[in-house]
Design a protein around this motif. Sequence first.
Motif, PDB file in Angstrom:
ATOM      1  N   GLU A   1      20.662  54.646  41.740  1.00 23.27           N
ATOM      2  CA  GLU A   1      20.663  55.406  40.476  1.00 23.27           C
ATOM      3  C   GLU A   1      21.274  54.554  39.360  1.00 23.27           C
ATOM      4  O   GLU A   1      20.832  54.567  38.222  1.00 23.27           O
ATOM      5  CB  GLU A   1      21.493  56.703  40.626  1.00 23.27           C
ATOM      6  N   TYR A   2      22.321  53.813  39.724  1.00 25.41           N
ATOM      7  CA  TYR A   2      23.038  53.008  38.741  1.00 25.41           C
ATOM      8  C   TYR A   2      22.116  51.972  38.087  1.00 25.41           C
ATOM      9  O   TYR A   2      22.085  51.836  36.879  1.00 25.41           O
ATOM     10  CB  TYR A   2      24.235  52.326  39.417  1.00 25.41           C
ATOM     11  N   VAL A   3      21.326  51.266  38.909  1.00 21.85           N
ATOM     12  CA  VAL A   3      20.476  50.223  38.321  1.00 21.85           C
ATOM     13  C   VAL A   3      19.356  50.821  37.460  1.00 21.85           C
ATOM     14  O   VAL A   3      18.855  50.170  36.556  1.00 21.85           O
ATOM     15  CB  VAL A   3      19.877  49.238  39.364  1.00 21.85           C
ATOM     16  N   LYS A   4      19.034  52.080  37.736  1.00 20.18           N
ATOM     17  CA  LYS A   4      17.986  52.725  36.920  1.00 20.18           C
ATOM     18  C   LYS A   4      18.434  52.850  35.460  1.00 20.18           C
ATOM     19  O   LYS A   4      17.607  52.835  34.556  1.00 20.18           O
ATOM     20  CB  LYS A   4      17.636  54.097  37.488  1.00 20.18           C
ATOM     21  N   GLU A   5      19.755  52.979  35.262  1.00 16.54           N
ATOM     22  CA  GLU A   5      20.263  53.049  33.882  1.00 16.54           C
ATOM     23  C   GLU A   5      19.883  51.796  33.094  1.00 16.54           C
ATOM     24  O   GLU A   5      19.898  51.793  31.873  1.00 16.54           O
ATOM     25  CB  GLU A   5      21.800  53.142  33.880  1.00 16.54           C
ATOM     26  N   PHE A   6      19.610  50.722  33.809  1.00 14.12           N
ATOM     27  CA  PHE A   6      19.293  49.466  33.108  1.00 14.12           C
ATOM     28  C   PHE A   6      17.814  49.122  33.230  1.00 14.12           C
ATOM     29  O   PHE A   6      17.410  47.979  33.100  1.00 14.12           O
ATOM     30  CB  PHE A   6      20.183  48.339  33.644  1.00 14.12           C
ATOM     31  N   GLY A   7      17.021  50.131  33.513  1.00 11.19           N
ATOM     32  CA  GLY A   7      15.580  49.948  33.470  1.00 11.19           C
ATOM     33  C   GLY A   7      14.929  49.627  34.810  1.00 11.19           C
ATOM     34  O   GLY A   7      13.702  49.573  34.899  1.00 11.19           O
TER      35      GLY A   7
ATOM     36  N   GLU B   1      19.222  41.969  33.664  1.00 11.85           N
ATOM     37  CA  GLU B   1      20.301  42.861  33.277  1.00 11.85           C
ATOM     38  C   GLU B   1      20.738  43.785  34.417  1.00 11.85           C
ATOM     39  O   GLU B   1      21.929  43.943  34.680  1.00 11.85           O
ATOM     40  CB  GLU B   1      19.888  43.706  32.054  1.00 11.85           C
ATOM     41  N   SER B   2      19.743  44.352  35.106  1.00 18.72           N
ATOM     42  CA  SER B   2      20.132  45.323  36.130  1.00 18.72           C
ATOM     43  C   SER B   2      20.843  44.630  37.296  1.00 18.72           C
ATOM     44  O   SER B   2      21.799  45.169  37.853  1.00 18.72           O
ATOM     45  CB  SER B   2      18.924  46.132  36.612  1.00 18.72           C
ATOM     46  N   MET B   3      20.425  43.408  37.652  1.00 18.43           N
ATOM     47  CA  MET B   3      21.123  42.703  38.732  1.00 18.43           C
ATOM     48  C   MET B   3      22.515  42.260  38.265  1.00 18.43           C
ATOM     49  O   MET B   3      23.464  42.249  39.038  1.00 18.43           O
ATOM     50  CB  MET B   3      20.317  41.487  39.215  1.00 18.43           C
TER      51      MET B   3
ATOM     52  N   ARG C   1      24.744  55.801  53.265  1.00 25.03           N
ATOM     53  CA  ARG C   1      23.441  56.008  52.638  1.00 25.03           C
ATOM     54  C   ARG C   1      23.625  56.513  51.191  1.00 25.03           C
ATOM     55  O   ARG C   1      22.978  56.057  50.259  1.00 25.03           O
ATOM     56  CB  ARG C   1      22.691  57.045  53.500  1.00 25.03           C
ATOM     57  N   SER C   2      24.574  57.440  51.026  1.00 27.27           N
ATOM     58  CA  SER C   2      24.710  58.015  49.679  1.00 27.27           C
ATOM     59  C   SER C   2      25.318  56.989  48.715  1.00 27.27           C
ATOM     60  O   SER C   2      25.027  57.011  47.515  1.00 27.27           O
ATOM     61  CB  SER C   2      25.527  59.309  49.715  1.00 27.27           C
ATOM     62  N   GLN C   3      26.123  56.085  49.225  1.00 28.75           N
ATOM     63  CA  GLN C   3      26.641  55.025  48.332  1.00 28.75           C
ATOM     64  C   GLN C   3      25.503  54.119  47.870  1.00 28.75           C
ATOM     65  O   GLN C   3      25.457  53.700  46.716  1.00 28.75           O
ATOM     66  CB  GLN C   3      27.718  54.200  49.050  1.00 28.75           C
TER      67      GLN C   3
END
Length: 588
Positions: free
Chosen positions: A345-351, A405-407, A337-339
């Motif tokens: 969180e990672y994809v949020k960096e790209f909007g 971009e995020s994908m 779950r935490s992964q």
Amino acid sequence: MYRTHTCGELRAQDKGKEVKLAGWVNARRDHGGVIFIDLRDRYGLTQVAFDPKRSKDAWKIADSVRPEYVVQVTGTVRHRPKGMVNKKIDTGEVEVDGNGIDVLHKAKTPPFEINTDEEVNEDVRLEYRYLDLRGERMKNNVIARAKIAKFIRNFLDERDFVEIETPILTKSTPEGARDFIVPSRQQPGKFYALPQSPQQYKQLLMVAGMDRYYQLPRCFRDEDHRGDRQAEFTQLDLEMSFVERDDVLNLAEELFTSLVTKLYPHKKLLKKPWPRLSYDEVVLTYGTDRPDLRFGLEIVELSDEARGGGFAVFDDALSHGGVVRAIAATGAASFSRSQIDELSEYVKEFGAKGLAYIVVEEKGLKSPILKFLGEERAKSIVKKTGAAPGDIVFFGAGPEGVVRESMGELRTELGRRLNLIDRNLLAAAFIIDFPLFEERKEDGHYAPSHHMFTAPRPEDIKLLDSDPHKVRSWQYDMVWNGYEVGGGSIRIHDAEVQQKIFDLIGFSEERTNEFSHMLRAFDFGAPPHGGIAPGLDRIVMILQDEPNIREVIPFPKNQRSEDRMMGAPSPVEPTQLKEAHIKVVKEA
Ligand code: ASP
């Protein structure tokens, strides 16, 4: 004579020879009276033994030396005793029975051990780069770079290319970055620009009839440093006359395929011939125009399937003109779950706003969004992604640019986390059919997607008046393992079309005048021409399996564009400023 042999040369058949070696003390060991010195030079390591019974004087000096002392030794080559052979080094079957040693230069204790396994702070390495370069890794990188450059030169020389130098002190050639400028002493208030690339010169060399040009020039772009970027870098710059796009691509492909086959036989080229993929196709499938093709995880367009499904996040995105896309992550069902939260969180960096997902299990689908989508629709969506039990389908929904971009970034991160990347694979491809212009700027003007000398496809020239953003160009990029390692294009060779592009970019008459030499040259008979400029640093980085280009540049700058060893940039003498007609206005 300082030496009869290098430290990498002696073999079993040299037994009995009287030799003289010179180099650096790599290590010194005292084994019950006998002192062993590993002597190092660029070519390798040789063990030298000093027995007090053979020469008390030599033994005494050997006892006093420390790592990195520069010494010269004399002695006799002998086989190492059985069981003492060192297979790890080329000279490991022999040692030198030392009877003389001279210290040529003492050395301070170095700030880090040469060839240490421990990580050394990079600024310290760069400040003492000459010590860093003594180590195996850096030495091998520098030598590999030279071999690659030599291979390139030989290959091109054999094919009638002429190596031609072009000026460093020149005028701005915009490649989309900031110029470095150099004040003119003789003409107060005027400046040279360092070339962002020799683009204009190489085109003018085609007008000059040189037909096939190349060089390995330094290019200068005043931009922030990153892992694959330095303000000063080296390209293989080449240009050819009377060619079409595929002539240039075929030449580049043949050059680098033969280079890799010859110099890096353990690297497997994923596909031969290299795929030539259209820009539109790759940005949809990989979310970027420089895809890492060593693994799949292709992005799947699902807007039609998701439409009206009852899941607010998807419906919302689609009703605002956005898209829904997904990746079937092979084997990701083992993620905790935490992964999954980390990825979100990672994809949020790209909007992206978040990361919806469906876990595919043998028994069926599991997901917080199932209750909204409904089992049937979820099944058909999962089917379209090609996901199998053990996989997770990750979704992106929102404006096309953000989802793309995020994908794309998610795909790369998944490739890494799922260990899908084979380091010995070289996935080379050309990306073709770029749009001539990027999205229109707010001021109504267009920015070239490559540079302003790139030719539009002839069949699209008519669209320059009506729909400039629809014009496709003759631009191409060379992509390796997710890096853009080069770009080029067939050029405009017609003054009228060139002028039209200047207009669309929004060049004033004054700015256009700055390029009047190009327009004038074309008027004197320009052949159809085109070229490409692969980046040498990135190519060496990838082939040498290094994580960033600083590791393959002999004297790179750090992340703050400083040369730590030389102390550059630095203030200059007031008289120098005066001569250059420069007044420094210090910011508070
Ligand atoms: N001058 C271009 C660049 O540096 C390459 C080219 O168009 O040949 O990217």
